[in-house]
Design a protein around this motif. Structure first.
Motif, PDB file in Angstrom:
ATOM      1  N   ALA A 132      -6.756  30.294  75.149  1.00 22.68           N
ATOM      2  CA  ALA A 132      -7.565  31.305  76.103  1.00 22.68           C
ATOM      3  C   ALA A 132      -6.939  31.383  77.389  1.00 22.68           C
ATOM      4  CB  ALA A 132      -8.921  30.651  75.876  1.00 22.68           C
ATOM      5  N   GLY A 133      -7.429  32.506  78.255  1.00 22.72           N
ATOM      6  CA  GLY A 133      -6.870  32.329  79.626  1.00 22.72           C
ATOM      7  C   GLY A 133      -7.799  31.373  80.177  1.00 22.72           C
ATOM      8  N   ARG A 134      -7.177  30.879  81.405  1.00 16.72           N
ATOM      9  CA  ARG A 134      -7.722  29.860  82.295  1.00 16.72           C
ATOM     10  C   ARG A 134      -8.780  30.295  83.374  1.00 16.72           C
ATOM     11  NH1 ARG A 134      -3.117  26.534  84.289  1.00 16.72           N
ATOM     12  NH2 ARG A 134      -2.057  28.623  83.757  1.00 16.72           N
ATOM     13  N   ASN A 135      -9.741  29.639  83.487  1.00 17.68           N
ATOM     14  CA  ASN A 135     -10.776  30.333  84.754  1.00 17.68           C
ATOM     15  C   ASN A 135     -10.314  29.832  85.901  1.00 17.68           C
ATOM     16  OD1 ASN A 135     -12.264  30.734  82.233  1.00 17.68           O
ATOM     17  ND2 ASN A 135     -13.333  28.624  82.413  1.00 17.68           N
ATOM     18  N   MET A 192      -4.711  35.841  81.747  1.00 18.75           N
ATOM     19  CA  MET A 192      -4.543  36.415  80.647  1.00 18.75           C
ATOM     20  C   MET A 192      -4.420  35.345  79.394  1.00 18.75           C
ATOM     21  SD  MET A 192      -0.693  38.124  80.648  1.00 18.75           S
ATOM     22  CE  MET A 192       0.370  37.460  79.689  1.00 18.75           C
ATOM     23  N   GLY A 193      -4.155  34.149  79.734  1.00 25.41           N
ATOM     24  CA  GLY A 193      -3.778  33.103  78.694  1.00 25.41           C
ATOM     25  C   GLY A 193      -2.479  33.519  77.894  1.00 25.41           C
ATOM     26  N   GLN A 194      -2.389  32.833  76.714  1.00 27.08           N
ATOM     27  CA  GLN A 194      -1.030  33.117  76.050  1.00 27.08           C
ATOM     28  C   GLN A 194      -1.448  33.742  74.754  1.00 27.08           C
ATOM     29  OE1 GLN A 194       1.399  29.512  76.040  1.00 27.08           O
ATOM     30  NE2 GLN A 194       2.393  30.502  74.548  1.00 27.08           N
ATOM     31  N   ARG A 195      -0.707  34.987  74.515  1.00 26.03           N
ATOM     32  CA  ARG A 195      -1.385  35.642  73.331  1.00 26.03           C
ATOM     33  C   ARG A 195      -0.670  35.151  72.054  1.00 26.03           C
ATOM     34  NH1 ARG A 195       0.532  41.383  75.374  1.00 26.03           N
ATOM     35  NH2 ARG A 195       1.852  39.917  76.456  1.00 26.03           N
ATOM     36  N   GLY A 196      -1.310  35.075  71.008  1.00 22.53           N
ATOM     37  CA  GLY A 196      -0.967  34.681  70.001  1.00 22.53           C
ATOM     38  C   GLY A 196      -0.382  35.621  68.866  1.00 22.53           C
ATOM     39  N   ILE A 197       0.527  35.442  68.255  1.00 22.11           N
ATOM     40  CA  ILE A 197       1.121  36.433  67.347  1.00 22.11           C
ATOM     41  C   ILE A 197       1.105  35.943  65.842  1.00 22.11           C
ATOM     42  CG2 ILE A 197       3.342  37.464  66.587  1.00 22.11           C
ATOM     43  CD1 ILE A 197       4.139  37.430  69.489  1.00 22.11           C
ATOM     44  N   LYS A 198       0.398  36.694  65.183  1.00 25.85           N
ATOM     45  CA  LYS A 198       0.503  36.412  63.630  1.00 25.85           C
ATOM     46  C   LYS A 198       1.432  37.496  62.891  1.00 25.85           C
ATOM     47  CE  LYS A 198      -3.835  34.484  62.591  1.00 25.85           C
ATOM     48  NZ  LYS A 198      -5.428  34.590  62.088  1.00 25.85           N
ATOM     49  N   TYR A 223      -5.225  38.559  70.790  1.00 22.94           N
ATOM     50  CA  TYR A 223      -5.662  38.606  72.074  1.00 22.94           C
ATOM     51  C   TYR A 223      -6.466  37.210  72.555  1.00 22.94           C
ATOM     52  CZ  TYR A 223      -3.581  42.699  72.697  1.00 22.94           C
ATOM     53  OH  TYR A 223      -2.674  43.916  72.620  1.00 22.94           O
ATOM     54  N   PRO A 224      -6.227  36.499  73.466  1.00 21.72           N
ATOM     55  CA  PRO A 224      -7.051  35.431  73.766  1.00 21.72           C
ATOM     56  C   PRO A 224      -8.116  36.101  74.586  1.00 21.72           C
ATOM     57  CG  PRO A 224      -5.149  35.353  75.165  1.00 21.72           C
ATOM     58  CD  PRO A 224      -4.864  36.515  74.273  1.00 21.72           C
ATOM     59  N   ASP A 225      -9.072  35.238  75.055  1.00 21.44           N
ATOM     60  CA  ASP A 225     -10.157  35.668  75.796  1.00 21.44           C
ATOM     61  C   ASP A 225      -9.703  35.428  77.318  1.00 21.44           C
ATOM     62  OD1 ASP A 225     -12.192  36.265  74.141  1.00 21.44           O
ATOM     63  OD2 ASP A 225     -13.203  34.185  74.268  1.00 21.44           O
ATOM     64  N   ARG A 226     -10.056  36.561  78.133  1.00 20.04           N
ATOM     65  CA  ARG A 226      -9.443  36.398  79.432  1.00 20.04           C
ATOM     66  C   ARG A 226     -10.103  34.980  80.128  1.00 20.04           C
ATOM     67  NH1 ARG A 226      -5.842  40.210  81.661  1.00 20.04           N
ATOM     68  NH2 ARG A 226      -6.499  39.877  83.792  1.00 20.04           N
ATOM     69  N   TYR A 239       4.442  42.504  77.621  1.00 20.19           N
ATOM     70  CA  TYR A 239       3.559  43.572  77.405  1.00 20.19           C
ATOM     71  C   TYR A 239       3.820  44.545  76.488  1.00 20.19           C
ATOM     72  CZ  TYR A 239       0.957  41.656  81.227  1.00 20.19           C
ATOM     73  OH  TYR A 239       0.329  40.908  82.372  1.00 20.19           O
ATOM     74  N   GLU A 240       2.945  44.961  75.604  1.00 17.23           N
ATOM     75  CA  GLU A 240       3.006  46.090  74.729  1.00 17.23           C
ATOM     76  C   GLU A 240       2.248  47.309  74.855  1.00 17.23           C
ATOM     77  OE1 GLU A 240       3.143  44.597  70.888  1.00 17.23           O
ATOM     78  OE2 GLU A 240       4.945  43.407  71.210  1.00 17.23           O
ATOM     79  N   MET A 241       2.507  48.499  74.583  1.00 12.82           N
ATOM     80  CA  MET A 241       1.594  49.660  74.661  1.00 12.82           C
ATOM     81  C   MET A 241       0.328  49.199  74.046  1.00 12.82           C
ATOM     82  SD  MET A 241       2.591  52.213  76.045  1.00 12.82           S
ATOM     83  CE  MET A 241       1.836  53.529  76.699  1.00 12.82           C
ATOM     84  N   GLY A 242      -0.701  49.585  74.903  1.00 14.40           N
ATOM     85  CA  GLY A 242      -2.271  49.220  74.262  1.00 14.40           C
ATOM     86  C   GLY A 242      -2.689  48.104  74.948  1.00 14.40           C
ATOM     87  N   ASP A 243      -1.979  47.023  75.227  1.00 12.57           N
ATOM     88  CA  ASP A 243      -2.372  45.691  75.966  1.00 12.57           C
ATOM     89  C   ASP A 243      -3.326  46.027  77.173  1.00 12.57           C
ATOM     90  OD1 ASP A 243      -0.973  44.476  74.275  1.00 12.57           O
ATOM     91  OD2 ASP A 243       0.568  43.414  75.610  1.00 12.57           O
ATOM     92  N   TYR A 244      -4.011  45.227  77.512  1.00 15.70           N
ATOM     93  CA  TYR A 244      -4.849  45.274  78.935  1.00 15.70           C
ATOM     94  C   TYR A 244      -4.158  44.476  79.874  1.00 15.70           C
ATOM     95  CZ  TYR A 244      -8.370  48.619  76.974  1.00 15.70           C
ATOM     96  OH  TYR A 244      -8.861  49.840  76.486  1.00 15.70           O
ATOM     97  N   ALA A 245      -4.345  44.686  80.849  1.00 15.38           N
ATOM     98  CA  ALA A 245      -3.620  43.936  81.869  1.00 15.38           C
ATOM     99  C   ALA A 245      -4.467  44.052  83.231  1.00 15.38           C
ATOM    100  CB  ALA A 245      -2.242  44.242  82.459  1.00 15.38           C
ATOM    101  N   GLY A 246      -4.481  43.159  84.030  1.00 19.19           N
ATOM    102  CA  GLY A 246      -5.346  43.170  85.346  1.00 19.19           C
ATOM    103  C   GLY A 246      -4.494  44.033  86.255  1.00 19.19           C
ATOM    104  N   MET A 247      -5.302  44.921  87.039  1.00 23.34           N
ATOM    105  CA  MET A 247      -4.482  46.323  87.633  1.00 23.34           C
ATOM    106  C   MET A 247      -4.723  46.151  89.220  1.00 23.34           C
ATOM    107  SD  MET A 247      -2.833  48.003  85.834  1.00 23.34           S
ATOM    108  CE  MET A 247      -2.510  48.236  84.131  1.00 23.34           C
ATOM    109  N   ASN A 248      -5.723  45.240  89.683  1.00 23.58           N
ATOM    110  CA  ASN A 248      -5.786  45.091  91.015  1.00 23.58           C
ATOM    111  C   ASN A 248      -6.867  43.688  91.312  1.00 23.58           C
ATOM    112  OD1 ASN A 248      -5.835  45.904  93.523  1.00 23.58           O
ATOM    113  ND2 ASN A 248      -7.187  47.910  93.295  1.00 23.58           N
ATOM    114  N   GLY A 249      -6.911  43.526  92.564  1.00 19.17           N
ATOM    115  CA  GLY A 249      -7.860  42.349  92.998  1.00 19.17           C
ATOM    116  C   GLY A 249      -6.968  40.976  92.117  1.00 19.17           C
TER     117      GLY A 249
END
Lengths: 444, 697
Positions: free
Chosen positions: B231-234, B200-206, B52-55, B180-190
């Motif tokens: 990393a997610g963009r500001n 959210m940036g781009q998730r990396g996969i190992k 997970y990248p930093d949001r 998205y996968e189960m267990g991910d976090y996502a923005g839900m509002n606002g």
């Protein structure tokens, strides 16, 4: 000097080379299974702790054993054949008293240093010797039924013992001697009947019972119609055909379900069914139901499924040496012993498998060639026994890994990990080479 | 003899060949024609670990972070390795008992098997983390694993920023192809929701190889197929965190909303919906509890009234009514009506006016300053009965079109999810109300002209309306995000709508000047004269919207400074009474804070006073009270029972015989209880407790 010469003289180097190649492939396969990416693989090859280093030790032991056998006299084997056989049977029977339970079958005898011996493996050699001895007797006339029955008893006695020990796969291997007997003049009808019987059982599993009964009946009616003119000449023919029809339908409707539901254990039935892509309903199984009150649970075909995945994922050229994920992830159970073929199939693909099979095929054909050049019946019968035993082992083992046959626990000759199997095949092959070296002699 | 059966050697060779052929055919089938096995092997063995990248972080207009990421620690356990752990010491540290420990272990094994790590205690407090990390050597099988959690340094703008949460099945169904996968976090509002893709940036996969027990064996193909997490963009927003905080403070203890927009850019400076909540309560381990509490709250703290609340605009609508007539050429700034205390042009419908003195509506400026109902009723009728359109229905449709172009009755497309469009009613609605087509006319819907009737607007729409007036005829769609870090073409496309100028009217500046002057007069001698911004001349309009459910809603719209406006504000306070009483001061301070950067010392006590005004309706207060008293009662009960237990311990000994007797009888049967009462003068602790509870007010 002269003694040295006599040891190597007349030894078939082709077979020795093939033997060495196969043993090396075996160690390689076991290495692929056990390999861990920790940088110490070379050390662990010689530390005697991993399976492949143990197999290397076994190979060394086998080399010594082979040299020893080649140093002996061929006459020894003819002379002691019956004694060996008796010893082998005794050894098998002794497992009931001394047996150690490994993987659910009490067919192992614990030896010193943590090694275990499976008498049923060694007994194959003795049976081959005994059969050769019996058939090569001057007073034996193999065209007579009595001799045929005696030969049958010699070969099937160890099979019966191993069935009692829950080693059904090994018992099946003993049927290979019928191939030898066929070569020595057993009427082909027995072979044909045997094949037909197997075909009937398989079709019973594959085809709906009523449909199969109809197919059988229709084919019998067609035969009767075609042969209607023959019946005037011989009444017996019609009776025979009807008898065969009755036997077939009887087997298909009653005998086969009876065997699966009442004779075999639930897991065995399920294995057989799954080999033909069917599900076996364990609730029908009386034996399992009797044993435990709880409903017998349906065993899955995990082993075979993973084995098929491993081989199937190899593709044409394989995934590369030490790159197979199925192997590295240890998904295939018993991969260094019974399912050793999967590591080969995954790593080297179809091409690798084909090359490997061709080595085996070449080996078998070479042994047949050796068999046919023997002057003495003893050596020929023994050579054919070697061919048959190895063929059955290969066929059962590989067919199991590729899902063509229920898994009976038969090793892959010279490849599978395990001292018992390795030693017994080494003895089997090098006795042959010893006998072959003396092919000019007439042994009785 | 051997010659006799020589031919059978051939047969045996054929049999051998046949066996090998069958094997080969099956191998061809498996290895060359079945692709499923390769896939099955990959599914088996390759474990894709998502990195997970930093949001991205959301900044306000002066680059202060409204939210940021902090590292939080979870205590993670691998049950199979935790057999030698010092259970007692761990339980003592975590303040749990061994039964709880065993329960959590069982849950972990049940969820994730005993060979895989699972969270034992999530989101440790810093103190707990310190204590644990000192003692970790005692707990084999346990590790502290870090994870990134949102933190809100200013405790503000909760409804705007939204929150992130673990995705659920319905979310996954809706966003099927977004990885998205189960267990991910996502923005839900606002903003977290709207700009999810940016943040959210781009998730990396190992990729790892795992074995049959799902233990990691090592990287797959030495990481050849791994992708790096980006990393997610500001986000850089136009929010002014100081103004936002002040507005939130001022709206405390009130239900309502305030929106401040920079009219030049459409950037939203502050947006408050009260009651609000501290965004930090939705992070950390009390999240679930707080969430439940807020969802149950009747005052709906998670409901953004600024974009979802629908209020009749009341008098704040009047400048718009004038603009429509001006644009249509129906009136000029010098148009006036003689108002004698009400509008009687419709006979049956009489609209009262607050003013009676003649000449208070002699021109547009005066009418606006005095908020003359008669004037705007008249102007409204002119617009509806416009000759050009033939009849009232057509006139109304044209009027509605105007409303929509001014941003009323439609979604403005602010960058928050679930904006409401409020309502400018359809003609169908009036056809239904008055029983048929053409059965209504300008008089039937006369109060629309003074922002009542069926018309509603959201505070955001009102603020946007102020922008249009302040800008003399154009606006930018209100939005929060000014720019995105490392903006790409896709982002530009997304932000394009916020960078496009929308021109609404073609009214001359002189006409606008009349409206501005009128609104300025409101602040000089009109209804807003009590509200001053030191050193700034501003334009405003108060509104008092009739509320059929209770006290009138207080509305206030304004922009400042009068020349070159830099801020446009709309404030609504529910049940606040007159616009200048509740909403006015709030708007005033918001503008002052924004324009002057500080509140003058004279204003500070006033801020204090406004903050303390409590306008929560009685019903909601009642609800809070009841909830609090239930909690208090529970607490008291617990205390009482604790006391009783100690007190009755001595009694219990004497009572054991009686209790034993009770235990032998069917529990819960009334009969027994009564009998027992008769038999024994002593009360059982159970009953004593009941009494204590009943006796409490």
């Amino acid at each position: 000097m002269s003694k040295q010469k006599s040891v190597s003289q007349g030894i078939d180097t082709t077979v020795v080379w093939l033997y060495a190649i196969l043993v090396s492939i075996g160690i390689l396969c076991i290495f692929m299974v056990e390999y861990r990416n920790d940088g110490h693989w070379l050390q662990s090859f010689f530390n005697g702790k991993t399976s492949y280093s143990k197999q290397l030790i076994y190979a060394g032991v086998c080399a010594a054993l082979a040299t020893f056998i080649l140093l002996t006299d061929s006459k020894l084997f003819t002379a002691f054949a019956n004694l060996f056989y008796a010893f082998g049977i005794l050894l098998m029977l002794s497992t009931f008293a001394l047996g150690k339970n490994i993987n659910g079958s009490k067919s192992w005898i614990p030896l010193f240093g943590g090694f275990n011996l499976q008498p049923v493996e060694i007994c194959k050699i003795f049976t081959a010797l005994a059969l050769a001895k019996f058939l090569s007797r001057q007073e034996t006339d193999f065209s007579k039924l009595k001799s045929q029955i005696i030969a049958g008893i010699i070969t099937l006695l160890p099979a019966v013992i191993s069935i009692i020990q829950h080693e059904a796969g090994m018992a099946l291997v003993y049927f290979c001697f019928f191939l030898v007997m066929f070569r020595e003049g057993l009427p082909p009808t027995i072979l044909i009947i045997g094949f037909s019987f197997v075909a009937l059982i398989i079709s019973t599993l594959l085809i709906e019972p009523n449909t199969l009964a109809i197919i059988l009946t229709v084919s019998v009616i067609v035969t009767i119609y075609l042969l209607r003119k023959q019946f005037k000449r011989s009444r017996g023919l019609l009776t025979l055909i009807i008898f065969i029809w009755a036997a077939c339908v009887g087997i298909q409707r009653f005998a086969v379900p009876f065997i699966f539901n009442n004779v075999l254990e639930c897991y065995q039935s399920a294995r057989v069914y799954s080999a033909f892509g069917k599900d076996y309903d364990c609730s029908q199984n009386k034996r399992s139901a009797k044993k435990s009150d709880k409903t017998p649970k349906k065993p899955d075909d995990y082993n075979v499924r993973q084995s098929k995945i491993a081989i199937g994922s190899g593709g044409l050229l394989g995934r590369g040496f030490l790159k197979g994920t199925q192997t590295r992830g240890k998904y295939v159970p018993a991969q260094s012993t019974d399912f050793v073929f999967t590591s080969l199939g995954e790593a080297f693909g179809f091409v690798g498998c084909l090359v490997f099979l061709l080595i085996y095929l070449f080996f078998l054909f070479r042994v047949i060639q050796i068999a046919e050049r023997q002057r003495s019946t003893f050596s020929r019968v023994y050579a054919y026994s070697v061919v048959s035993i190895i063929l059955f082992h290969i066929a059962f083992n590989i067919c199991m890994t590729i899902g063509l046959f229920p898994s009976p626990g038969v090793t892959l000759p010279l490849i599978s990990y395990g001292g018992s199997s390795m030693v017994s095949f080494t003895i089997l092959i090098f006795i042959l080479l010893r006998l072959d070296a003396d092919r000019q002699m007439v042994l009785r | 003899m051997s010659v006799f059966n020589q031919s059978r050697s051939r047969v045996i060779q054929i049999i051998i060949s046949a066996v090998f052929l069958i094997i080969t055919l099956q191998l061809i089938n498996l290895q060359l024609f079945s692709s499923k096995y390769k896939l099955a092997a990959e599914n088996n063995a390759i474990y894709r670990k998502i990195i997970y990248p930093d949001r991205g972080i959301i900044f306000d207009r002066s680059r202060k972070p409204l939210l940021e990421n902090i590292i939080s620690y979870d205590l993670v356990v691998t049950p199979s390795e935790a057999k030698t752990t010092d259970t007692l010491a761990l339980c003592a540290l975590l303040n749990i008992d061994t039964a709880e420990y065993k329960k959590r272990m069982r849950e972990a094994i049940f969820k994730n098997t005993s060979v895989k790590p699972s969270v034992f205690e999530p989101l440790l407090s810093t103190e707990m983390f310190a204590r644990l990390s000192e003692n970790m050597y005692k707990f084999p099988g346990f590790v502290l694993s870090e994870r990134s959690v949102r933190n809100y340094p200013y405790n503000t703008a909760a409804q705007l920023l939204g929150y992130i949460a673990e995705v659920d099945t319905s979310f996954l169904r809706k966003h099927k192809d977004e990885g998205y996968e189960m267990g991910d976090y996502a923005g839900m509002n606002g903003l977290e929701r709207t700009y999810e893709k940016v943040l959210m940036g781009q998730r990396g996969i190992k990729r790892f190889i795992r074995d049959n027990k799902s233990r990691i064996q090592g990287p797959y193909e030495n990481g050849l197929f791994d992708t790096v997490a980006i990393a997610g963009r500001n986000l850089f927003t136009s929010i002014d965190v100081d103004v936002q905080q002040l507005a939130e403070q001022l709206l405390q203890n009130k239900i309502g909303s305030a929106v401040a927009i920079n009219p030049r850019t459409g950037g939203i400076i502050a947006m408050v919906s009260s009651p609000t909540y501290n965004p930090n309560v939705l992070t950390g381990n009390a999240r679930r509890k707080n969430w439940g509490r807020m969802v149950m709250d009747t005052a709906k703290p998670m409901y953004n009234r600024a974009i979802k609340g629908q209020y009749p605009p009341g008098s704040t609508f009047k400048p718009l009514g004038a603009l429509v007539a001006l644009d249509e050429g129906l009136i000029t700034p010098s148009y006036g009506v003689g108002c004698g205390g009400g509008y009687a042009g419709c006979g049956s419908v009489y609209v009262r006016c607050e003013h009676k003195n003649p000449g208070h509506a002699a021109n547009l400026r005066l009418a606006l300053a005095n908020s003359c109902n008669s004037y705007f009723s008249d102007v409204f009728r002119k617009a509806i009965d416009n000759r050009k359109y033939g009849n009232a229905t057509k006139g109304y449709l044209k009027w509605k079109e105007y409303m929509n172009s001014f941003g009323l009755g439609r979604r403005l497309d602010v960058d928050l999810p679930s904006e409401d469009k409020a309502s400018i009613p359809d003609t169908a609605r009036y056809n239904k109300d008055f029983g048929g087509k053409g059965r209504w006319n300008s008089c039937s819907i006369l109060t629309l002209g003074i922002g009542q009737d069926r018309m509603t607007a959201t505070p955001l729409q009102l603020a946007n309306l102020m922008c249009i007036i302040a800008n003399k005829g154009y606006y930018y769609t209100p939005h929060f995000v000014d720019s995105i870090e490392r903006e790409d073409t896709e982002d530009k496309e997304m932000l394009k709508k916020y960078r496009t100028k929308h021109i609404v009217t073609h009214i001359s500046d002189s006409a606008y000047k009349a409206v501005h002057d009128g609104m300025h007069d409101v602040t000089v001698y009109g209804t807003a004269s009590a509200i001053n911004i030191p050193g700034v001349e501003y334009c405003a309009k108060t509104g008092t919207a009739q509320n059929p459910h209770g006290k009138n809603h207080s509305l206030f719209v304004a922009f400042a400074p009068k020349n070159n406006p830099r801020i446009a504000v709309a404030v609504v306070v529910e049940n606040g009474g007159y616009g200048s009483v509740a909403a006015g001061p709030i708007a005033g301070f918001i503008m002052e804070k924004y324009l002057n950067d500080t509140i003058s010392s004279a204003g500070l006590p006033e801020v204090e006073r406004v903050t303390k005004i409590n306008l929560i309706p009685a019903a909601i207060k009642q609800w809070y009270y009841r909830k609090d008293s239930i909690r208090a009662a529970k607490l008291a009960e617990e205390e009482a029972s604790a006391k009783l237990e100690t007190a009755t311990e001595a009694n219990n000994k004497a009572n054991t015989e009686v209790q034993l007797e009770l235990n032998t009888k069917p529990v819960g049967s009334n009969d027994t209880a009564i009998k027992l009462k008769i038999k024994s003068p002593l009360l059982l602790p159970e009953e004593q407790r009941k009494k204590a509870k009943g006796g409490k007010p």
